[in-house]
Design a protein around this motif. Structure first.
Motif, PDB file in Angstrom:
ATOM      1  N   ASP A  18       0.786  -1.234   0.000  1.00  0.00           N
ATOM      2  CA  ASP A  18       0.000   0.000   0.000  1.00  0.00           C
ATOM      3  C   ASP A  18       0.817   1.281   0.000  1.00  0.00           C
ATOM      4  OD1 ASP A  18      -2.145  -1.702   0.008  1.00  0.00           O
ATOM      5  OD2 ASP A  18      -2.806  -1.217   2.044  1.00  0.00           O
ATOM      6  N   ILE A  19       2.099   1.184   0.268  1.00  0.00           N
ATOM      7  CA  ILE A  19       2.941   2.384   0.226  1.00  0.00           C
ATOM      8  C   ILE A  19       4.141   2.174  -0.696  1.00  0.00           C
ATOM      9  CG2 ILE A  19       4.419   3.949   1.570  1.00  0.00           C
ATOM     10  CD1 ILE A  19       2.412   3.676   3.859  1.00  0.00           C
ATOM     11  N   ILE A  20       4.954   1.172  -0.414  1.00  0.00           N
ATOM     12  CA  ILE A  20       6.183   0.973  -1.188  1.00  0.00           C
ATOM     13  C   ILE A  20       5.883   0.689  -2.658  1.00  0.00           C
ATOM     14  CG2 ILE A  20       8.296  -0.398  -1.410  1.00  0.00           C
ATOM     15  CD1 ILE A  20       8.114   1.512   1.079  1.00  0.00           C
ATOM     16  N   VAL A  21       4.956  -0.237  -2.917  1.00  0.00           N
ATOM     17  CA  VAL A  21       4.608  -0.559  -4.302  1.00  0.00           C
ATOM     18  C   VAL A  21       3.714   0.526  -4.903  1.00  0.00           C
ATOM     19  CG1 VAL A  21       3.343  -2.195  -5.769  1.00  0.00           C
ATOM     20  CG2 VAL A  21       4.962  -3.041  -4.049  1.00  0.00           C
ATOM     21  N   LYS A  22       2.718   0.951  -4.167  1.00  0.00           N
ATOM     22  CA  LYS A  22       1.774   1.950  -4.678  1.00  0.00           C
ATOM     23  C   LYS A  22       2.499   3.194  -5.189  1.00  0.00           C
ATOM     24  CE  LYS A  22      -2.043   4.905  -3.128  1.00  0.00           C
ATOM     25  NZ  LYS A  22      -2.930   5.199  -1.992  1.00  0.00           N
ATOM     26  N   ASP A 123       8.043  16.279   7.935  1.00  0.00           N
ATOM     27  CA  ASP A 123       8.390  16.284   6.517  1.00  0.00           C
ATOM     28  C   ASP A 123       7.963  14.940   5.922  1.00  0.00           C
ATOM     29  OD1 ASP A 123       9.580  16.287   3.988  1.00  0.00           O
ATOM     30  OD2 ASP A 123      11.472  17.134   4.718  1.00  0.00           O
ATOM     31  N   ALA A 124       7.082  14.965   4.941  1.00  0.00           N
ATOM     32  CA  ALA A 124       6.591  13.728   4.317  1.00  0.00           C
ATOM     33  C   ALA A 124       7.713  12.928   3.672  1.00  0.00           C
ATOM     34  CB  ALA A 124       5.513  14.058   3.286  1.00  0.00           C
ATOM     35  N   ALA A 125       8.836  13.559   3.367  1.00  0.00           N
ATOM     36  CA  ALA A 125       9.979  12.851   2.770  1.00  0.00           C
ATOM     37  C   ALA A 125      10.453  11.704   3.651  1.00  0.00           C
ATOM     38  CB  ALA A 125      11.131  13.821   2.513  1.00  0.00           C
ATOM     39  N   ASN A 126      10.296  11.835   4.963  1.00  0.00           N
ATOM     40  CA  ASN A 126      10.737  10.788   5.888  1.00  0.00           C
ATOM     41  C   ASN A 126      10.028   9.462   5.643  1.00  0.00           C
ATOM     42  OD1 ASN A 126      12.592  12.420   7.370  1.00  0.00           O
ATOM     43  ND2 ASN A 126      10.854  13.375   8.384  1.00  0.00           N
ATOM     44  N   GLU A 163      10.116  13.905  -3.574  1.00  0.00           N
ATOM     45  CA  GLU A 163       9.217  14.864  -4.211  1.00  0.00           C
ATOM     46  C   GLU A 163       7.773  14.347  -4.228  1.00  0.00           C
ATOM     47  OE1 GLU A 163       8.679  16.538  -8.691  1.00  0.00           O
ATOM     48  OE2 GLU A 163      10.729  16.540  -7.885  1.00  0.00           O
ATOM     49  N   LEU A 164       7.597  13.093  -4.591  1.00  0.00           N
ATOM     50  CA  LEU A 164       6.265  12.500  -4.645  1.00  0.00           C
ATOM     51  C   LEU A 164       5.578  12.511  -3.283  1.00  0.00           C
ATOM     52  CD1 LEU A 164       4.054  10.844  -6.153  1.00  0.00           C
ATOM     53  CD2 LEU A 164       5.328   8.807  -5.457  1.00  0.00           C
ATOM     54  N   LEU A 165       6.295  12.096  -2.253  1.00  0.00           N
ATOM     55  CA  LEU A 165       5.689  12.047  -0.925  1.00  0.00           C
ATOM     56  C   LEU A 165       5.412  13.443  -0.370  1.00  0.00           C
ATOM     57  CD1 LEU A 165       7.522   8.995   0.634  1.00  0.00           C
ATOM     58  CD2 LEU A 165       5.277   9.090  -0.436  1.00  0.00           C
ATOM     59  N   ARG A 166       6.270  14.394  -0.682  1.00  0.00           N
ATOM     60  CA  ARG A 166       5.988  15.771  -0.245  1.00  0.00           C
ATOM     61  C   ARG A 166       4.741  16.311  -0.955  1.00  0.00           C
ATOM     62  NH1 ARG A 166      12.226  17.926   0.158  1.00  0.00           N
ATOM     63  NH2 ARG A 166      12.516  17.344   2.351  1.00  0.00           N
ATOM     64  N   GLU A 167       4.557  15.937  -2.211  1.00  0.00           N
ATOM     65  CA  GLU A 167       3.341  16.346  -2.924  1.00  0.00           C
ATOM     66  C   GLU A 167       2.098  15.741  -2.263  1.00  0.00           C
ATOM     67  OE1 GLU A 167       3.586  15.367  -7.090  1.00  0.00           O
ATOM     68  OE2 GLU A 167       5.379  16.599  -7.359  1.00  0.00           O
ATOM     69  N   LYS A 168       2.185  14.491  -1.848  1.00  0.00           N
ATOM     70  CA  LYS A 168       1.061  13.834  -1.182  1.00  0.00           C
ATOM     71  C   LYS A 168       0.770  14.499   0.165  1.00  0.00           C
ATOM     72  CE  LYS A 168      -0.141  10.803  -4.077  1.00  0.00           C
ATOM     73  NZ  LYS A 168      -1.451  10.963  -4.685  1.00  0.00           N
ATOM     74  N   ALA A 171       0.097  14.465   6.225  1.00  0.00           N
ATOM     75  CA  ALA A 171      -1.121  13.885   6.810  1.00  0.00           C
ATOM     76  C   ALA A 171      -1.613  12.695   6.000  1.00  0.00           C
ATOM     77  CB  ALA A 171      -2.212  14.953   6.914  1.00  0.00           C
ATOM     78  N   GLU A 172      -1.589  12.807   4.675  1.00  0.00           N
ATOM     79  CA  GLU A 172      -2.087  11.708   3.836  1.00  0.00           C
ATOM     80  C   GLU A 172      -1.199  10.469   3.950  1.00  0.00           C
ATOM     81  OE1 GLU A 172      -2.877  10.689  -0.863  1.00  0.00           O
ATOM     82  OE2 GLU A 172      -3.016  12.775  -0.219  1.00  0.00           O
ATOM     83  N   ILE A 173       0.098  10.649   3.881  1.00  0.00           N
ATOM     84  CA  ILE A 173       1.011   9.501   3.945  1.00  0.00           C
ATOM     85  C   ILE A 173       0.998   8.894   5.350  1.00  0.00           C
ATOM     86  CG2 ILE A 173       3.405   8.746   3.689  1.00  0.00           C
ATOM     87  CD1 ILE A 173       1.997   9.419   1.052  1.00  0.00           C
ATOM     88  N   LYS A 174       0.915   9.742   6.368  1.00  0.00           N
ATOM     89  CA  LYS A 174       0.842   9.233   7.744  1.00  0.00           C
ATOM     90  C   LYS A 174      -0.403   8.367   7.915  1.00  0.00           C
ATOM     91  CE  LYS A 174       0.929  10.721  12.556  1.00  0.00           C
ATOM     92  NZ  LYS A 174      -0.322  10.823  13.276  1.00  0.00           N
ATOM     93  N   ALA A 175      -1.528   8.820   7.382  1.00  0.00           N
ATOM     94  CA  ALA A 175      -2.774   8.053   7.481  1.00  0.00           C
ATOM     95  C   ALA A 175      -2.648   6.719   6.742  1.00  0.00           C
ATOM     96  CB  ALA A 175      -3.940   8.865   6.923  1.00  0.00           C
TER      97      ALA A 175
END
Length: 186
Positions: A18-22, A123-126, A163-168, A171-175
């Motif tokens: 749901d995260i690495i492949v997606k 930072d969503a980059a993490n 870049e992709l995760l910062r765009e997301k 809050a969205e990636i954490k969820a």
């Protein structure tokens, strides 16, 4: 009903899917997930010596089982301290060298509290290296080299992921990471 280790494995593989492949964080994860060649082992210890013994056992498992493409060593009891986990990574890399596995395997690592030195806590980059549990990922170097030969501009993967995760957004990636804990009992 699955035992605790089985639930942790299901949660970890859900994170991979749901995260690495997606988000294509790792360019070869999708194929291995579909082929079911990702071995996942859960350790029930925080003892450094026991963890390193198990990591060594996983090197040997990979040596003797070519049907396993990669191994995730999940260490839930190390969730509390990211600094302790960083120490483990150093010891595990030393073990890799001492056992003459350098050039055969390499270690990647993920942790629920992963944070790049130059980034803020939100930072969503993490999330390129955040996982439900601390994980040492043992990668076959020859497999990685094979995939990277056909992957366009592999040197750009880390920056693309950031870049992709910062765009997301955080809050969205954490969820999405938190949703990995919701697995159905099978």
């Amino acid at each position: 009903m699955p035992d605790n280790h089985e639930i942790i494995k299901l949660q970890t593989l859900k994170w991979v899917k749901d995260i690495i492949v997606k988000y294509n964080i790792c360019p070869f994860a999708k194929k291995e997930l579909e082929r079911k060649t990702i071995h996942c082992t859960v350790l029930d210890t925080s003892d450094l010596k026991e963890i390193l013994e198990q990591v060594n056992a996983e090197f040997i498992r990979l040596d003797t089982n070519k049907d396993i493409a990669t191994t995730l060593v999940v260490i839930p009891k190390l969730s509390a301290s990211f600094d302790d986990f960083l120490d483990l990574i150093d010891y595990a890399n030393d073990l890799l060298e001492m056992q003459d596995y350098e050039g055969i395997y390499q270690l990647a690592h993920m942790h629920p509290k992963y944070r790049f030195d130059d980034s803020g806590i939100k930072d969503a980059a993490n999330f390129t290296n955040r996982s439900p549990y601390p994980i040492l990922h043992i990668i076959r170097e020859d497999e990685m080299a094979r995939v990277l030969r056909v992957f366009p501009n592999p040197e750009e993967i880390p920056e693309r992921n950031i870049e992709l995760l910062r765009e997301k957004g955080f809050a969205e990636i954490k969820a999405e990471l938190e949703a990995c804990f919701n697995v159905e009992d099978k």
